[in-house]
Design a protein around this motif. Structure first.
Motif, PDB file in Angstrom:
ATOM      1  N   TYR A   1     -85.797  19.637 -13.558  1.00  0.00           N
ATOM      2  CA  TYR A   1     -87.161  20.081 -13.852  1.00  0.00           C
ATOM      3  C   TYR A   1     -87.218  20.791 -15.189  1.00  0.00           C
ATOM      4  N   ASP A   2     -88.451  20.950 -15.704  1.00  0.00           N
ATOM      5  CA  ASP A   2     -88.633  21.740 -16.925  1.00  0.00           C
ATOM      6  C   ASP A   2     -88.620  23.220 -16.602  1.00  0.00           C
ATOM      7  N   LYS A   3     -88.935  23.522 -15.351  1.00  0.00           N
ATOM      8  CA  LYS A   3     -89.016  24.924 -14.947  1.00  0.00           C
ATOM      9  C   LYS A   3     -88.122  25.159 -13.732  1.00  0.00           C
ATOM     10  N   ALA A   4     -87.614  26.381 -13.634  1.00  0.00           N
ATOM     11  CA  ALA A   4     -86.835  26.752 -12.455  1.00  0.00           C
ATOM     12  C   ALA A   4     -87.312  28.106 -11.964  1.00  0.00           C
ATOM     13  N   SER A   5     -87.399  28.242 -10.636  1.00  0.00           N
ATOM     14  CA  SER A   5     -87.776  29.539 -10.075  1.00  0.00           C
ATOM     15  C   SER A   5     -86.523  30.191  -9.512  1.00  0.00           C
ATOM     16  N   GLY A   6     -86.547  31.500  -9.452  1.00  0.00           N
ATOM     17  CA  GLY A   6     -85.393  32.220  -8.907  1.00  0.00           C
ATOM     18  C   GLY A   6     -85.655  32.644  -7.490  1.00  0.00           C
ATOM     19  N   GLY A   7     -84.927  32.072  -6.565  1.00  0.00           N
ATOM     20  CA  GLY A   7     -85.100  32.413  -5.149  1.00  0.00           C
ATOM     21  C   GLY A   7     -84.742  31.216  -4.330  1.00  0.00           C
ATOM     22  N   GLY A   8     -83.634  31.281  -3.630  1.00  0.00           N
ATOM     23  CA  GLY A   8     -83.225  30.143  -2.817  1.00  0.00           C
ATOM     24  C   GLY A   8     -82.102  30.610  -1.950  1.00  0.00           C
ATOM     25  N   GLY A   9     -81.728  29.805  -0.967  1.00  0.00           N
ATOM     26  CA  GLY A   9     -80.654  30.291  -0.132  1.00  0.00           C
ATOM     27  C   GLY A   9     -80.081  29.285   0.814  1.00  0.00           C
ATOM     28  N   LEU A  10     -78.807  29.498   1.148  1.00  0.00           N
ATOM     29  CA  LEU A  10     -78.168  28.759   2.219  1.00  0.00           C
ATOM     30  C   LEU A  10     -78.575  29.452   3.526  1.00  0.00           C
ATOM     31  N   VAL A  11     -78.248  28.834   4.643  1.00  0.00           N
ATOM     32  CA  VAL A  11     -78.641  29.381   5.953  1.00  0.00           C
ATOM     33  C   VAL A  11     -78.054  30.798   6.127  1.00  0.00           C
ATOM     34  N   PRO A  12     -78.874  31.766   6.560  1.00  0.00           N
ATOM     35  CA  PRO A  12     -78.390  33.150   6.665  1.00  0.00           C
ATOM     36  C   PRO A  12     -77.438  33.430   7.828  1.00  0.00           C
ATOM     37  N   PHE A  13     -76.833  34.596   7.755  1.00  0.00           N
ATOM     38  CA  PHE A  13     -75.989  35.147   8.815  1.00  0.00           C
ATOM     39  C   PHE A  13     -76.531  36.524   9.201  1.00  0.00           C
ATOM     40  N   VAL A  14     -76.001  37.072  10.313  1.00  0.00           N
ATOM     41  CA  VAL A  14     -76.343  38.438  10.711  1.00  0.00           C
ATOM     42  C   VAL A  14     -75.053  39.254  10.793  1.00  0.00           C
ATOM     43  N   ALA A  15     -75.090  40.494  10.290  1.00  0.00           N
ATOM     44  CA  ALA A  15     -73.915  41.367  10.348  1.00  0.00           C
ATOM     45  C   ALA A  15     -73.779  41.952  11.754  1.00  0.00           C
ATOM     46  N   THR A  16     -72.581  41.831  12.347  1.00  0.00           N
ATOM     47  CA  THR A  16     -72.373  42.380  13.691  1.00  0.00           C
ATOM     48  C   THR A  16     -71.968  43.852  13.634  1.00  0.00           C
ATOM     49  N   GLU A  17     -71.620  44.346  12.447  1.00  0.00           N
ATOM     50  CA  GLU A  17     -71.366  45.775  12.267  1.00  0.00           C
ATOM     51  C   GLU A  17     -71.646  46.130  10.815  1.00  0.00           C
ATOM     52  N   ASP A  18     -71.570  47.423  10.488  1.00  0.00           N
ATOM     53  CA  ASP A  18     -71.764  47.821   9.091  1.00  0.00           C
ATOM     54  C   ASP A  18     -70.625  47.252   8.256  1.00  0.00           C
ATOM     55  N   VAL A  19     -70.950  46.567   7.193  1.00  0.00           N
ATOM     56  CA  VAL A  19     -69.912  46.000   6.335  1.00  0.00           C
ATOM     57  C   VAL A  19     -70.266  46.319   4.885  1.00  0.00           C
ATOM     58  N   GLU A  20     -69.274  46.761   4.114  1.00  0.00           N
ATOM     59  CA  GLU A  20     -69.549  46.976   2.709  1.00  0.00           C
ATOM     60  C   GLU A  20     -69.067  45.777   1.908  1.00  0.00           C
ATOM     61  N   ILE A  21     -69.959  45.242   1.091  1.00  0.00           N
ATOM     62  CA  ILE A  21     -69.579  44.120   0.233  1.00  0.00           C
ATOM     63  C   ILE A  21     -69.865  44.500  -1.200  1.00  0.00           C
ATOM     64  N   ASP A  22     -68.835  44.499  -2.011  1.00  0.00           N
ATOM     65  CA  ASP A  22     -68.984  44.759  -3.435  1.00  0.00           C
ATOM     66  C   ASP A  22     -69.795  46.047  -3.670  1.00  0.00           C
ATOM     67  N   GLY A  23     -69.502  47.057  -2.860  1.00  0.00           N
ATOM     68  CA  GLY A  23     -70.148  48.355  -3.050  1.00  0.00           C
ATOM     69  C   GLY A  23     -71.499  48.512  -2.376  1.00  0.00           C
ATOM     70  N   GLN A  24     -72.006  47.459  -1.807  1.00  0.00           N
ATOM     71  CA  GLN A  24     -73.304  47.532  -1.130  1.00  0.00           C
ATOM     72  C   GLN A  24     -73.105  47.530   0.385  1.00  0.00           C
ATOM     73  N   LEU A  25     -73.691  48.515   1.062  1.00  0.00           N
ATOM     74  CA  LEU A  25     -73.575  48.540   2.510  1.00  0.00           C
ATOM     75  C   LEU A  25     -74.569  47.558   3.132  1.00  0.00           C
ATOM     76  N   VAL A  26     -74.044  46.682   3.960  1.00  0.00           N
ATOM     77  CA  VAL A  26     -74.909  45.790   4.732  1.00  0.00           C
ATOM     78  C   VAL A  26     -74.850  46.318   6.158  1.00  0.00           C
ATOM     79  N   ALA A  27     -75.983  46.789   6.659  1.00  0.00           N
ATOM     80  CA  ALA A  27     -75.974  47.471   7.956  1.00  0.00           C
ATOM     81  C   ALA A  27     -75.912  46.469   9.100  1.00  0.00           C
ATOM     82  N   ARG A  28     -75.361  46.918  10.194  1.00  0.00           N
ATOM     83  CA  ARG A  28     -75.320  46.122  11.411  1.00  0.00           C
ATOM     84  C   ARG A  28     -76.721  45.592  11.722  1.00  0.00           C
TER      85      ARG A  28
END
Ligand code: FES
Lengths: 415, 106
Positions: A297-324
């Motif tokens: 395309y001539d244009k691209a938008s920012g926002g897309g994704g593969l199928v999501p997951f859910v965190a079963t506990e608090d996990v820190e990834i690359d300094g960011q806390l992803v809450a349960r």
């Protein structure tokens, strides 16, 4: 790698808000680089199902996808809606994609053999022969033509029929029903339903036949699982087959089109490809998977994704806390263009060798059909451009923007 | 520091410093060793990390488990007695590992 890779070449400030609306592909890449330099992920509210973390950094995505504390169970059981751009059909939520180990491992293992690198290698010759046949037919009919139905869709459907075990005599029927599951078909709801029903009925009968008289194909493998605790009901086999059909060739066809367009729009890269087709095809295909949609395309938008997951506990990834309980997904365009993984991610480079793209996901849920998709793309592009090196676009390609996968429905070419 | 010796099908060799606890696959991928793909990240579901382990090095590893054994039947290049999935070969202090990369991996 040093953080200097994050620096952009201009001094202009880059907008790091996410998601972002349509901009030029180069500007989109510039933003992806800046966003990933700024933070590993963004929390965004989806049109359906609420909030989700969207990962921008390649390494962070690998970490999440490799961590068994992220699961899909709450989506499968319906305990929560899948935060996404569109509603996932119930039928898809009942498939492998939404399973977690140990059941996922068991199901996956059953399908794996039939679609393994080994089996796919054995299928390559027939893919080449079929690609030639399609081009013979195209040439006989004369140019211009719409490459989508004539080639990009026809090839993967044929391979799928071959893999599943549809006998040659039934392939035209199979092709008609399968193509109906595609957005390209643009069929009225009723007709689509009828085609899907006929396809399901046909497959059910075929499963029964293969249970009695196995051959070397997917349905036979699934119907005759070696261990008792692995054996599947006809219904389960049907679900797997339907997943492969709907998820399988639609994406492959679309990537074949993206490949044709990327090469036609980058003549210098087409020249590199044509110089050593067999040598370059593997890296070219990876580059199309990584960057091909940016060439469409001539244009691209920012926002897309593969199928999501859910965190079963608090996990820190690359300094960011992803809450349960938080949902999280990977934006493939983001992680395929960020500065640390790709210092020059805006370039389409068919010889790129270090290419850790995540278009086919990674870890447990990395695309089961990946070997097949890669082989088909390699064969499709090699044969097409070797046979018709003068291929040119005969007008603008048409996309179906109303469909989730925004497939190309018309790719007019001449030769 | 354990070293991994990767031999390509054409006979060329590359030596990479590894870290104990890392696998032969992740060491290869991190260092861009050709021919070891590792699409599933070591979760035993892609068979794209196939290698032939040098006979002398087999003593340092347990044999393939049941899951690895099944996946070894799925590799693109032919399976041999020395075939292993490199994501299952974990490096140890003081042990250098020698592997040959197969012709075709995907
Ligand atoms: S990395 Fe996939 S099986 Fe080893």
């Amino acid at each position: 790698m040093s953080s200097t890779n994050f620096q952009t070449t201009t001094t202009e400030p880059v907008d790091t808000s996410y998601p972002f609306g349509p901009v030029t592909p180069n500007e989109a890449v510039r933003r992806y680089v800046a966003i990933a330099a700024d933070r590993p992920m963004t929390k965004m509210t989806m049109p359906i199902g609420g909030d989700v973390w969207v990962i921008h950094r390649n390494a962070a995505a690998r970490q999440m996808l490799g961590d068994p504390r992220f699961v899909r169970e709450p989506f499968r059981t319906g305990k929560r809606a899948v935060p996404y751009f569109v509603e996932f059909p119930d039928f898809l939520k009942g498939t492998l994609q939404f399973e977690d180990p140990p059941h996922h491992t068991q199901l996956r293992k059953l399908v794996q053999k039939s679609i393994s690198p080994k089996r796919v290698r054995a299928m390559r010759e027939s893919a080449v022969a079929y690609a030639h046949q399609l081009i013979d037919d195209m040439v006989a009919k004369g140019s211009p033509t719409n490459l989508v139905p004539e080639y990009a869709v026809a090839l993967p459907i044929q391979m799928l029929a071959n893999l599943i075990g549809v006998p040659p005599a039934d392939r035209p029927k199979f092709q008609k029903w399968s193509a109906a599951t595609l957005a390209v078909a643009n069929m009225p709801e009723e007709e689509l339903l009828q085609n899907m029903t006929e396809l399901a009925g046909y497959l059910t009968a075929l499963i029964d036949e293969r249970r009695k008289q196995p051959r070397e194909d997917l349905l036979s493998d699934l119907a005759n699982a070696p261990h008792k605790d692995e054996s599947l009901s006809d219904g389960e086999i049907l679900t797997i087959a339907m997943l492969l059909i709907t998820a399988g060739f639609d994406n492959t066809a679309n990537f074949i089109c993206a490949g044709v367009l990327s090469l036609l729009k980058n003549p210098d890269q087409l020249a590199v490809f044509l110089e050593d087709v067999d040598g370059v095809a593997p890296t070219a295909v990876e580059e199309i998977l990584r960057h091909g949609r940016m060439c469409m395309y001539d244009k691209a938008s920012g926002g897309g994704g593969l199928v999501p997951f859910v965190a079963t506990e608090d996990v820190e990834i690359d300094g960011q806390l992803v809450a349960r309980g938080d949902a999280i997904l990977v934006d493939p365009a983001s992680v395929n263009h960020e500065g640390r993984a790709y210092p020059d991610g805006d370039r389409f480079d068919v010889r790129r060798s270090d290419n850790p793209h995540m278009t086919l996901s990674y870890g447990l849920h990395h695309c089961l059909g990946a070997p097949l998709a890669r082989m088909e793309m390699q064969v499709a592009l090699s044969v097409l451009f070797t046979r018709l090196p003068g291929l040119t676009l005969e007008g603008d390609p048409v996309m179906d923007m109303n469909n989730l996968t925004t497939p190309i429905v018309d790719l007019p070419v001449s030769w | 520091m354990p070293k991994v010796f990767y031999v390509q099908p054409d006979g060329s060799e590359r030596v990479v410093d590894g870290a104990a606890g890392d696998s032969v696959m992740s060491t290869a991928v991190r260092n861009g060793v050709r021919g070891i793909v590792g699409q599933c990240g070591g979760s035993l579901s892609c068979a794209t990390c196939h290698v032939y382990l040098a006979a002398d090095d087999r003593q340092y590893f347990d044999g393939p488990g049941e899951d690895e054994d099944e996946m070894l039947d799925c590799t693109a290049s032919d399976r041999e007695d020395t075939s292993r999935l490199s994501c299952q070969l974990v490096l140890r202090e003081g042990v250098d590992v020698h592997v040959t990369v197969p012709d075709e991996q995907t």
